[in-house]
Enzyme design. Structure first.
Site, short mmCIF file in Angstrom:
data_model
loop_
_atom_site.label_atom_id
_atom_site.label_comp_id
_atom_site.label_asym_id
_atom_site.label_seq_id
_atom_site.Cartn_x
_atom_site.Cartn_y
_atom_site.Cartn_z
N LEU A 195 0.80 -1.23 0.00
CA LEU A 195 0.00 0.00 0.00
C LEU A 195 0.84 1.27 0.00
O LEU A 195 0.30 2.36 0.18
CB LEU A 195 -0.98 -0.01 1.18
CG LEU A 195 -1.95 -1.20 1.18
CD1 LEU A 195 -2.82 -1.19 2.42
CD2 LEU A 195 -2.80 -1.22 -0.08
N CYS A 196 2.15 1.15 -0.21
CA CYS A 196 3.01 2.34 -0.30
C CYS A 196 2.83 3.03 -1.64
O CYS A 196 2.65 2.39 -2.67
CB CYS A 196 4.48 1.95 -0.14
SG CYS A 196 4.97 1.66 1.54
N HIS A 197 2.91 4.35 -1.61
CA HIS A 197 2.86 5.13 -2.84
C HIS A 197 4.23 5.09 -3.53
O HIS A 197 5.26 5.19 -2.85
CB HIS A 197 2.54 6.60 -2.53
CG HIS A 197 1.16 6.80 -1.99
ND1 HIS A 197 0.87 6.65 -0.66
CD2 HIS A 197 0.01 7.15 -2.61
CE1 HIS A 197 -0.42 6.90 -0.48
NE2 HIS A 197 -0.96 7.20 -1.64
N ASP A 213 24.24 -11.58 3.20
CA ASP A 213 24.40 -12.45 2.04
C ASP A 213 25.86 -12.55 1.60
O ASP A 213 26.35 -13.64 1.31
CB ASP A 213 23.55 -11.93 0.88
CG ASP A 213 23.65 -12.81 -0.35
OD1 ASP A 213 23.48 -14.05 -0.23
OD2 ASP A 213 23.93 -12.29 -1.44
N MET A 256 9.03 4.57 5.12
CA MET A 256 9.13 3.19 4.64
C MET A 256 10.32 3.01 3.71
O MET A 256 10.96 1.95 3.71
CB MET A 256 7.84 2.76 3.95
CG MET A 256 6.65 2.65 4.91
SD MET A 256 6.97 1.64 6.39
CE MET A 256 7.39 0.07 5.68
#
Length: 155
Positions: A74-76, A126, A111
């Site tokens: 739901l992030c823009h 990694d 975010m």
């Protein structure tokens, strides 16, 4: 306080920011990667056989910030004006990963900063897991945000 990502029926929705003012916004987030002292020394001295761990992690973090809307439903999608990812060894075993994201827009960049530090830390893991499987990524957190209707906030 009402949850903004739910409509009146409880269904998920993207928040409508159409009528929000353009403001300068900044968010800064951090993660800590704890590892063996020999692993941290190898990273900081640029001695890893796979290459410059921090350069790769920095690029991964920047790319992640730019792709946040593809990862968080739901992030823009945002037109970021700046993303920086920095690293600071604070002890013989801890590496602090910090990201700062900036833009002038209608919604915040928290975010994006959180995603940047998360992916940068995962990239470090990694690249170094062959020499240190016991690394721990912890304390992913927002440190501060500036701008927008809700104003400034600092941890």
């Amino acid at each position: 306080m009402a949850l903004t990502h739910l409509d009146e029926t409880g269904a998920a929705r993207m928040v409508d920011v159409t009528d929000k003012s353009l403001t300068h916004r900044i968010a800064r987030a951090q993660a800590i990667v704890t590892m063996q002292a020999t692993t941290l020394a190898m990273i900081m001295e640029g001695q890893h056989a796979k290459g410059d761990v921090l350069a790769v992690a920095r690029i991964a973090g920047i790319q992640a910030a730019k792709k946040t809307a593809d990862l968080i439903p739901l992030c823009h999608p945002l037109m970021l004006s700046s993303v920086t990812v920095t690293f600071q060894a604070d002890s013989s075993t801890q590496l602090y990963v910090t990201a700062t994201c900036k833009l002038t827009g209608q919604t915040g960049v928290e975010m994006e900063a959180l995603t940047a530090v998360s992916v940068a830390a995962l990239t470090i893991y990694d690249m170094c897991k062959a020499v240190d499987k016991g690394m721990v990524i912890e304390n992913i957190q927002l440190l501060e945000k500036k701008g927008g209707k809700s104003g400034d906030w600092q941890r």
